[in-house]
Design a protein around this motif. Structure first.
Motif, PDB file in Angstrom:
ATOM      1  N   GLN A   9       0.861  -1.168   0.000  1.00 36.69           N
ATOM      2  CA  GLN A   9       0.000   0.000   0.000  1.00 36.69           C
ATOM      3  C   GLN A   9       0.900   1.220   0.000  1.00 36.69           C
ATOM      4  N   HIS A  10       0.714   2.102  -0.968  1.00 41.24           N
ATOM      5  CA  HIS A  10       1.568   3.286  -1.044  1.00 41.24           C
ATOM      6  C   HIS A  10       0.766   4.545  -0.760  1.00 41.24           C
ATOM      7  N   CYS A  11      -0.038   4.970  -1.725  1.00 42.34           N
ATOM      8  CA  CYS A  11      -0.713   6.258  -1.580  1.00 42.34           C
ATOM      9  C   CYS A  11      -2.207   6.106  -1.339  1.00 42.34           C
ATOM     10  N   GLY A  12      -2.693   4.887  -1.253  1.00 42.54           N
ATOM     11  CA  GLY A  12      -4.133   4.705  -1.067  1.00 42.54           C
ATOM     12  C   GLY A  12      -4.487   3.249  -0.944  1.00 42.54           C
ATOM     13  N   TYR A  23       7.467   1.841 -10.341  1.00 43.25           N
ATOM     14  CA  TYR A  23       6.656   3.013 -10.024  1.00 43.25           C
ATOM     15  C   TYR A  23       5.283   2.585  -9.514  1.00 43.25           C
ATOM     16  N   CYS A  24       4.727   3.350  -8.602  1.00 46.53           N
ATOM     17  CA  CYS A  24       3.407   3.059  -8.066  1.00 46.53           C
ATOM     18  C   CYS A  24       2.382   3.142  -9.205  1.00 46.53           C
ATOM     19  N   PRO A  25       1.572   2.089  -9.405  1.00 41.49           N
ATOM     20  CA  PRO A  25       0.597   2.133 -10.502  1.00 41.49           C
ATOM     21  C   PRO A  25      -0.528   3.141 -10.270  1.00 41.49           C
ATOM     22  N   ILE A  26      -0.622   3.708  -9.074  1.00 45.18           N
ATOM     23  CA  ILE A  26      -1.681   4.682  -8.807  1.00 45.18           C
ATOM     24  C   ILE A  26      -1.163   6.120  -8.979  1.00 45.18           C
ATOM     25  N   CYS A  27      -0.099   6.485  -8.220  1.00 47.91           N
ATOM     26  CA  CYS A  27       0.381   7.874  -8.271  1.00 47.91           C
ATOM     27  C   CYS A  27       1.617   8.036  -9.149  1.00 47.91           C
ATOM     28  N   GLU A  28       2.164   6.911  -9.617  1.00 44.34           N
ATOM     29  CA  GLU A  28       3.308   6.889 -10.523  1.00 44.34           C
ATOM     30  C   GLU A  28       4.602   7.413  -9.907  1.00 44.34           C
TER      31      GLU A  28
HETATM   32 ZN    ZN Z   1       1.352   5.652  -4.957  1.00 45.58          ZN
END
Ligand code: ZN
Length: 206
Positions: A9-12, A23-28
């Protein structure tokens, strides 16, 4: 056998994948310098290799394996292992014993602890000696793998497992459905990852 599903879990929301992306697939954002709100961890693999579990009751799909071929509990085949991990099963070929083969991706329904080992093996031997487990007497509906395992479990007289075994419906409800339900979540996750590479779990969505 474990495909190694990772969750982080990174940004959400939670992200599932086979290997951590750059890279995070949500916030990149770059994940190599990221602050995770949930550190990456391996999602527990629900399946076992039957031969490594002595005195156990195990199930697997009748054909193929859980991850790729399983669709519903109608297609399940049940067996037991001896104290040395030999798999004993009854099907259209009659009673069979083997060390390896198609029992490498099973669900463990229950396992007897070591004080039960001798009684387990003796009871199993007695049941196996019964003449009714021949290819000729096999019947897909009425005299199948469940008949064999449930007959053994009732005769074993081992607590709640044996008690449930006197009715196939109760046995399925108490020992099979809870395992296949939780394994089903892993299976559908695995299939999504195979198709899309990663999966973002948004709370409230399926
Ligand atoms: Zn993220």
């Amino acid at each position: 056998m474990d495909p190694g599903v990772i969750c982080f879990q990174h940004c959400g929301p939670k992200v599932f994948c086979f290997s951590l992306p750059e890279y995070c697939p949500i916030c990149e954002n770059d994940l190599s310098i990221a602050n995770f709100s949930l550190l990456p961890f391996r999602v527990p693999y629900p399946f076992i290799r039957a031969s490594q579990y002595p005195c156990a009751v195990v199930i697997k799909p009748t054909t193929g394996d859980f991850l790729n071929d399983y669709y519903n509990s109608m297609d399940l085949h049940i067996g037991v292992t001896t104290s040395t991990g030999t798999i004993v099963e009854f099907d259209k070929n009659g009673l069979r014993r083997h060390r390896m083969g198609q029992w490498d991706q099973c669900l463990l329904l229950d396992q007897a602890p070591s004080p039960w080992v001798e009684h387990w093996d003796n009871t199993l031997l007695q049941i196996c000696k019964q003449k009714c487990w021949s290819p000729k007497s096999y019947n897909e509906e009425k005299h199948n793998c469940y008949s064999f395992v449930l007959t053994f479990l009732v005769s074993l007289n081992y607590g709640s497992l044996s008690k449930a075994a006197s009715s196939k419906t109760v046995f399925c409800e108490k020992f099979i459905v809870p395992r296949t339900t939780s394994a089903g979540k892993y299976i559908s996750l695995y299939r999504k990852l195979k198709e899309f590479g990663f999966y973002i779990h948004k709370p409230g969505c399926k």
